[in-house]
Each structure stands twice: as structure tokens, then as C-alpha cells.
Design a protein around this motif. Structure first.
Motif, short mmCIF file in Angstrom:
data_model
loop_
_atom_site.label_atom_id
_atom_site.label_comp_id
_atom_site.label_asym_id
_atom_site.label_seq_id
_atom_site.Cartn_x
_atom_site.Cartn_y
_atom_site.Cartn_z
N THR A 136 0.81 -1.23 0.00
CA THR A 136 0.00 0.00 0.00
C THR A 136 0.83 1.27 0.00
O THR A 136 0.29 2.36 -0.08
N GLN A 147 0.52 5.70 5.34
CA GLN A 147 -0.84 5.22 5.47
C GLN A 147 -1.34 5.40 6.90
O GLN A 147 -0.60 5.17 7.86
N THR A 148 -2.60 5.78 7.04
CA THR A 148 -3.19 5.82 8.37
C THR A 148 -3.62 4.40 8.74
O THR A 148 -3.87 3.57 7.86
N GLU A 157 -6.44 3.55 9.68
CA GLU A 157 -7.77 3.37 9.08
C GLU A 157 -7.66 2.90 7.63
O GLU A 157 -8.39 2.01 7.19
N GLN A 158 -6.74 3.52 6.88
CA GLN A 158 -6.56 3.13 5.47
C GLN A 158 -6.05 1.69 5.37
O GLN A 158 -6.47 0.93 4.51
N ILE A 159 -5.13 1.34 6.27
CA ILE A 159 -4.56 -0.01 6.23
C ILE A 159 -5.62 -1.05 6.53
O ILE A 159 -5.73 -2.07 5.84
N ALA A 217 -8.94 -0.76 6.22
CA ALA A 217 -9.92 -0.82 5.14
C ALA A 217 -9.36 -1.61 3.96
O ALA A 217 -10.05 -2.46 3.37
N ALA A 218 -8.11 -1.36 3.62
CA ALA A 218 -7.50 -2.07 2.50
C ALA A 218 -7.40 -3.56 2.79
O ALA A 218 -7.71 -4.40 1.95
N ILE A 243 -9.25 -5.39 4.65
CA ILE A 243 -10.57 -6.03 4.59
C ILE A 243 -11.02 -6.19 3.13
O ILE A 243 -11.47 -7.26 2.73
#
Lengths: 317, 134
Positions: free
Chosen positions: B39, B43-44, B46-48, B50-51, B53
Motif C-alpha cells: 500500500t 498510510q493511516t 484506518e486506510q490499512i 480498510a485495504a 478487509i
């Protein structure tokens, strides 16, 4: 609750899981896809293809942002190559797009080709269907970096954009057959570079020589700088113009016919092969045949006919 | 025919800009036959999450060289729990003092790799500890 029902209820995790089952060839996935099928056929499918490093992922990121501004939900299927030696893959398209990760209106899935040629993975069509059933208004498929002959995308997408960059070759490249014939829109990305105008001109000249010049849709060549968000609105407008052309001209009908024909034939081919091969693999006949071929005691043509005769009770020539 | 391919997300949470280690690990995982979702930098948590999942990965390997591991790694684990996705295994690597490791493990980080660990050891650890879901 089965995956399909959960997906229809908006469960992201279930969707992600089904995509995995599809990719890994799980039989159960077929049953889920049957349930989802009536809920598909609504998404507008855009294909983005072009050579490695042309900026496809960055373009997809910007196109996604543009559709989000139009309040459309966007699914993205991004494909990268599998190593032919280890079976592993680095799926890096997300690097350019992950700013959308937290947006509930965007779902991004990276797929590896897993040995499939043609620019897509074998699972791409089914994964697109899952996104379609999830209620994505637009699904963008980014192919692997392609060379000249990987054109599967044109049969998967409603509208295909071919992305080129300056400096890849002379105008002879532009008149070769292959991906340059499949674009509904052509994009010269990295348009700030020297030679961008020349590349755009050469592409336009190539398009002008198109034998069916009188057809209603004439692909245009647009220039973009994806990393600076330049030319993106124009590109999305052109993609949308192609979409409305498909509908008002009736060309959508032919496109869907070709797509569904191919889909069905491929599935049929795959299932027939699995059926026959599975049978001879288990009963040891496959090994016998290979030995026979190696010793040249048998020819491959008769071997295939014998197997088909055994399975289906005779084949006519 | 139906055999699970291990999928792993390699990410760089936070603000440090040194991704050489993460790229080497990504490459080692590729060579081990895994599908690696990379990624990139900054990265936050939250972004990690979400990705991870959306990509249905089995595990997440996070590289941190900024010193913010005590904040970022537990936050990732917490978000996975919030999303009922705590089955996704989290491990970390980077410049992490030994004294911090027990606390990270209590927070849900399954393993922490410190400088000097060979890529072979990390791959071997994944093979033993991460079983692709049924």
C-alpha cells in the motif's frame, strides 16, 4: 447467512471473501454467483489498459475521484502479474489509489493474473459481477501493463481507454495491430513530457486511417497529466459520451451479445475440460497417454478421440 | 484446484519515509509464493485496515521506523477488532526497542521483528503462524 445474501445487504467483508473464493476456484463460489447474478448488469464497466508505467493506476485514482464528485459509487479491479516462477505476486496498484480506501463509496480489489494471459485474471469477470451486485455504479478495470496483444479487456468493458505515454516508439508502433485497435478513447498521459504532442498526433493519424471511418463513434485522443489531475474531467466526459453513444446507437446490444457469447463459451470450455481431464487424471489414463506419446506408440490425435469417445460415446469428425 | 493462496498486506503506517525494508519484505513474500498487496508510504491505520478487509488478506505486516509503533500498531489491532476482523493477523517490524515488545503483543500484535532478522526467518514465521482461511 450465505455470502451472497450478506453482500446484497451491504457486507463488505462478505464481498471480499467471495472474491477470494472466486479467485481460488472454490466450487461454493459458483453457487453464490448464481444468487448474485439477477442483481448484476447495472454497473457501467470501464477498462483502462496500456503499457507498464504509463500511469494507469494514477489515472484510475483520478477517474475514481471524478466519479465520486458526481456521487457515483466506484468499484476498482486492479490486476498485476503473477511470477511464473514462484506463483507469488506484488500487487502495487493500490499505492496510487489508497486515499479512497476509507470511502464507503469505493471498493478496491487487487488481483494477480495467476498465469492467465490476455491482460486480466481468470476471475476478473466474476469479481466485477460481485461489485456490480454490491451496487457500484461504475466498475473500473485496470489491466496489467500490456504490450501489444493483450486485448481481453475489450470484451469485458463497455468503454475501453488505451493509455499511452510519449517516447515509447515511433509511428510504426502506432500502425501495428493489437491494443491500438481496441480503444474507444485514447489517452496520452504524462502530457507535460517532450514529444507528447507528437505522440498524440501520430495516434490521431493512425485513427484517421481506420477502415470503418464512417462508423458513428470516432475515438479521440486526449492528453492528461494524471499526477496533477489535468485533463481528467475531459477524459471522464469523453468516457460518458461513449457510454451514451452505446445506448442511443444500439451498439450496446452487439457488445453485450459478444460479451455473453464469449462468457458462456469459455465457461463451457472450462467445465468440459475439467470434467474430462478430472476423469482421466483420476483413473490413471492420463499417465498412460503421456507415456504412449513419449514412446511414440500413440499419436495425440487418436488419444484425444479415444478419450472423447469414452466420455461422450463417440465423436464425429 | 481449490487451494488457498496466502495473501498478505505490507504497509507503512505513519510518517516515516523509509520503505526500503518494506519493499525487501514484500519481495521476499512474493518469492515465497504469496500475493502481496503493497500500500506504500504514509498510510493511516484506518486506510490499512480498510485495504486489508477489501483485499481479504490473511495477515498484515507493518514496517515502522519512526518510533510511533506504540501508537500505530495497537491502533491497527483495535480497528480490526472494531470491524470484527481480528482474525487478520498483525505483525510488525522496524526499529522497536525490546522493552516495547511485550506491550505490543498484549495489544494484539502477534510478532515483532527487530533489525537483523533475516527475510527467511520472517517468511518461515508466516508459514507457521498464518494459515490461509478455510
Amino acid at each position: 447467512m450465505a455470502l451472497a445474501e450478506r453482500i446484497l445487504a451491504g457486507d463488505v467483508r462478505a464481498a471480499a471473501r467471495l472474491m477470494r473464493d472466486i479467485d481460488d476456484g472454490f466450487k461454493s463460489a459458483v453457487e453464490e454467483l448464481k444468487v448474485l447474478y439477477p442483481h448484476t448488469g447495472n454497473a457501467f464497466i470501464i477498462g483502462i489498459t496500456g503499457p507498464p508505467g504509463a500511469g494507469k493506476s494514477t489515472l484510475v485514482d483520478q477517474i475514481t475521484a471524478a466519479y465520486r464528485r458526481r456521487s457515483k459509487r466506484v468499484g476498482i479491479v486492479a490486476i498485476d502479474p503473477t511470477s511464473p516462477f514462484t506463483g507469488g505476486a506484488i500487487l502495487g496498484d493500490r499505492i496510487r489509489m489508497n486515499r479512497h480506501a476509507e470511502d464507503d463509496g469505493v471498493f478496491i480489489r487487487s488481483l494477480a493474473t495467476r498465469g492467465h494471459l490476455g491482460g486480466l485474471s481468470r476471475s476478473t469477470g466474476d469479481v466485477v459481477n460481485v461489485m456490480d451486485a454490491m451496487g457500484m455504479d461504475v466498475v473500473i478495470i485496470e489491466t496489467v501493463g500490456v504490450g501489444q496483444d493483450e486485448i481481453d479487456i475489450v470484451r469485458m468493458a463497455h468503454t475501453t481507454a488505451v493509455v499511452m505515454v510519449p517516447g515509447l516508439g515511433d509511428d510504426i508502433q502506432a500502425i501495428k495491430a493489437g491494443i491500438l485497435e481496441i480503444g474507444d478513447v485514447f489517452v496520452v498521459n504524462k502530457a507535460d513530457r517532450d514529444d507528447a504532442d507528437r505522440t498524440a498526433r501520430e495516434l490521431a493519424a493512425m485513427l484517421e486511417m481506420n477502415p470503418d471511418k464512417d462508423r458513428e463513434w470516432q475515438p479521440k485522443v486526449l492528453k492528461t497529466e494524471a499526477s496533477r489531475n489535468r485533463g481528467i474531467e475531459e477524459l471522464v466526459n469523453e468516457i460518458e459520451a461513449h457510454r451514451s453513444y452505446l445506448h442511443h446507437s444500439g451498439a450496446i446490444r452487439r457488445l453485450l451479445e459478444e460479451k455473453n457469447t464469449r462468457l458462456f463459451l469459455e465457461l463451457l470450455k472450462e467445465r468440459l475440460f475439467a470434467e474430462v481431464y478430472g476423469h482421466i487424471h483420476v483413473n490413471g489414463k492420463f499417465r498412460e497417454i503421456v507415456d504412449g506419446l513419449v514412446n511414440r506408440k500413440q499419436d495425440p490425435y487418436s488419444a484425444v478421440e479415444a478419450i472423447l469417445a469414452e466420455k461422450f460415446g463417440g465423436v464425429k469428425n | 484446484m481449490s487451494e488457498r493462496k496466502l495473501r498478505v498486506l505490507v504497509g507503512k503506517p505513519g510518517l516515516d519515509g523509509h520503505d526500503r525494508g518494506a519493499k525487501i519484505i514484500a519481495r521476499a513474500f512474493r518469492d515465497a509464493g504469496f500475493e502481496v498487496i503493497y500500500t506504500g508510504l504514509h498510510q493511516t491505520p484506518e486506510q490499512i485496515v480498510a485495504a486489508a478487509i477489501q483485499e481479504d488478506v490473511d495477515c498484515v505486516g507493518l514496517s515502522i521506523l519512526s518510533g510511533a509503533h506504540n501508537t500505530l500498531l495497537p491502533r491497527v489491532c483495535e480497528l480490526f477488532r472494531e470491524k470484527q476482523a481480528e482474525d487478520i493477523i498483525v505483525f510488525g517490524g522496524g526499529v522497536i526497542p525490546d522493552d516495547d515488545i511485550p506491550g505490543l503483543k498484549t495489544a494484539g500484535v502477534k510478532e515483532v521483528f527487530t533489525p537483523g532478522t533475516s527475510t527467511e526467518d520472517i517468511v518461515a514465521w508466516v508459514r507457521v503462524n498464518v494459515i490461509p482461511r478455510a
